[in-house]
Scaffold this active site. Structure first.
Site, PDB file in Angstrom:
ATOM      1  N   ASP A 162      -8.358 -15.057  97.702  1.00  0.00           N
ATOM      2  CA  ASP A 162      -8.671 -13.751  97.117  1.00  0.00           C
ATOM      3  C   ASP A 162     -10.115 -13.346  97.361  1.00  0.00           C
ATOM      4  O   ASP A 162     -10.977 -14.167  97.717  1.00  0.00           O
ATOM      5  CB  ASP A 162      -8.366 -13.740  95.621  1.00  0.00           C
ATOM      6  CG  ASP A 162      -9.170 -14.762  94.834  1.00  0.00           C
ATOM      7  OD1 ASP A 162      -9.378 -15.883  95.337  1.00  0.00           O
ATOM      8  OD2 ASP A 162      -9.600 -14.447  93.705  1.00  0.00           O
ATOM      9  N   GLU A 175      -9.434 -17.013  92.421  1.00  0.00           N
ATOM     10  CA  GLU A 175     -10.702 -17.706  92.213  1.00  0.00           C
ATOM     11  C   GLU A 175     -11.767 -16.765  91.651  1.00  0.00           C
ATOM     12  O   GLU A 175     -12.657 -17.200  90.925  1.00  0.00           O
ATOM     13  CB  GLU A 175     -11.201 -18.321  93.527  1.00  0.00           C
ATOM     14  CG  GLU A 175     -12.378 -19.275  93.379  1.00  0.00           C
ATOM     15  CD  GLU A 175     -13.745 -18.592  93.461  1.00  0.00           C
ATOM     16  OE1 GLU A 175     -14.757 -19.258  93.149  1.00  0.00           O
ATOM     17  OE2 GLU A 175     -13.818 -17.397  93.851  1.00  0.00           O
TER      18      GLU A 175
END
Length: 358
Positions: A72, A132
């Site tokens: 991400d 994350e």
């Protein structure tokens, strides 16, 4: 489905990955393509947990290493004309776009190695995970550690976060606190009838201003601490004496302390105030105390540095796996409106890890 080409130049693979928008919560398309590409490699055992993927070799080696990275990114920039967006751009051998440094280059290196290394000095576990860049409770790596900790077992781990091509050992811990003051509301025209909670917060700020953060040496690396006010809120209207104020404080602490010990430092500094810890994560020690790490440093030919920010090496450390940060790109450019990485830096990272693993 437009498949990922793991055989192409790793800088072009990075660009292909960057062109798949994967802001936290929107990782599925990229996760699907990573999963599909890894499933085509006969030497890997592939597991999936939502949008987190683990691929493992079984060469029968005595030791196992993990190469890990998150899929991400933070949201796209709002600034008109910003280069750090999607799709990527290449200008003069430099790759611009969201995720260029944090951390699609590192993910591309993982994928290239996963395809290439059908034999290696160590068994290798490749970990690609979601969420994350948001609150810890959503972390795909945290979910893997909870649901399938056996998949993360290893002797050593590398998180391919940007480090400008050198090893950054361990990481600082991080914690957030809300420190509150309370007063008595009154009409501002009759201020003497109340008590101003915002004025009382001045003492909190004075203590912070007087606080001297430390630099602490842990296993040969110097970690700089920091304690700062990051938010302040109070008051309800322009004609009301505020009866409530809160100051949010972020304490970044060296990995010689546990989270509980760091909290004790904050509570001692602000003794007498109402304090609540709202978030926190332990740091990680450097992880450079074994031969497998020394071999990596020898290949790179550069002195290791400390990691000042918090990274997921902390999660590996909590699992008993020594871990370091090593990846292409300048961490200072992460999340910026012109996020970028030289294409050659990605190639150099791949070459270094290839030399270490072969």
């Amino acid at each position: 489905m437009n498949e990922l080409d793991l055989q192409q130049d790793v800088a072009l693979l990075t660009e292909q990955i960057m062109n798949i928008e994967s802001v936290s919560g929107n990782e599925q398309e990229l996760a699907d393509k990573v999963h599909h590409a890894l499933q085509q490699l006969a030497h890997l055992e592939v597991h999936r947990d939502q949008d987190a993927i683990v691929a493992r070799t079984s060469f029968g080696r005595e030791r196992r290493v993990v190469l890990a990275g998150h899929l991400d990114t933070v949201p796209l920039p709002r600034t008109e004309g910003a280069k750090g967006t999607v799709p990527a751009q290449v200008i003069g051998g430099v790759l611009y776009g969201r995720g260029a440094t944090d951390m699609k280059g590192g993910v591309a290196v993982q994928l290239a190695l996963a395809a290439e290394l059908t034999d290696a000095k160590y068994d290798v576990t490749y970990v690609f995970y979601d969420h994350e860049e948001v609150e810890a409770a959503k972390s795909g790596l945290g979910r893997l550690a909870k649901n399938s900790p056996e998949l993360l077992e290893a002797d050593f781990a590398i998180l391919l976060e940007p480090t400008n091509g050198t090893v950054e050992g361990g990481c600082n811990g991080t914690s957030r606190f809300v420190i509150r003051t309370r007063g008595k509301a009154a009409h501002s025209g009759r201020a003497w009838m109340g008590h101003n909670a915002i004025h009382d917060a001045g003492e909190i700020l004075q203590r912070l201003a007087a606080y001297q953060p430390q630099s602490i040496t842990v296993e040969g690396l110097d970690y700089r601490e920091g304690m700062n006010a990051v938010r302040i809120a109070g008051g309800i209207a322009g004609n009301v004496i505020p009866d409530y104020c809160e100051v949010e404080v972020n304490y970044r602490f060296a990995p010689d302390k546990t989270l509980a010990e760091a909290e004790a430092v904050v509570r001692e500094l602000f003794d007498g105030f109402d304090i609540e810890r709202t978030d926190g994560a332990d740091g990680a020690k450097p992880g450079l105390d074994q031969q497998i790490a020394a071999d990596l440093i020898k290949v790179l030919g550069q002195e290791p540095k400390p990691k000042y920010g918090w990274t997921d090496v902390s999660r590996f450390s909590a699992l008993g796996v020594s871990a370091v940060n090593f990846g292409p790109g300048d961490a200072l450019l992460a999340h910026s409106d012109d996020e970028h990485v030289p294409q050659q830096a990605i190639r150099d990272c791949l070459q270094s890890l290839r030399a270490w693993l072969r």
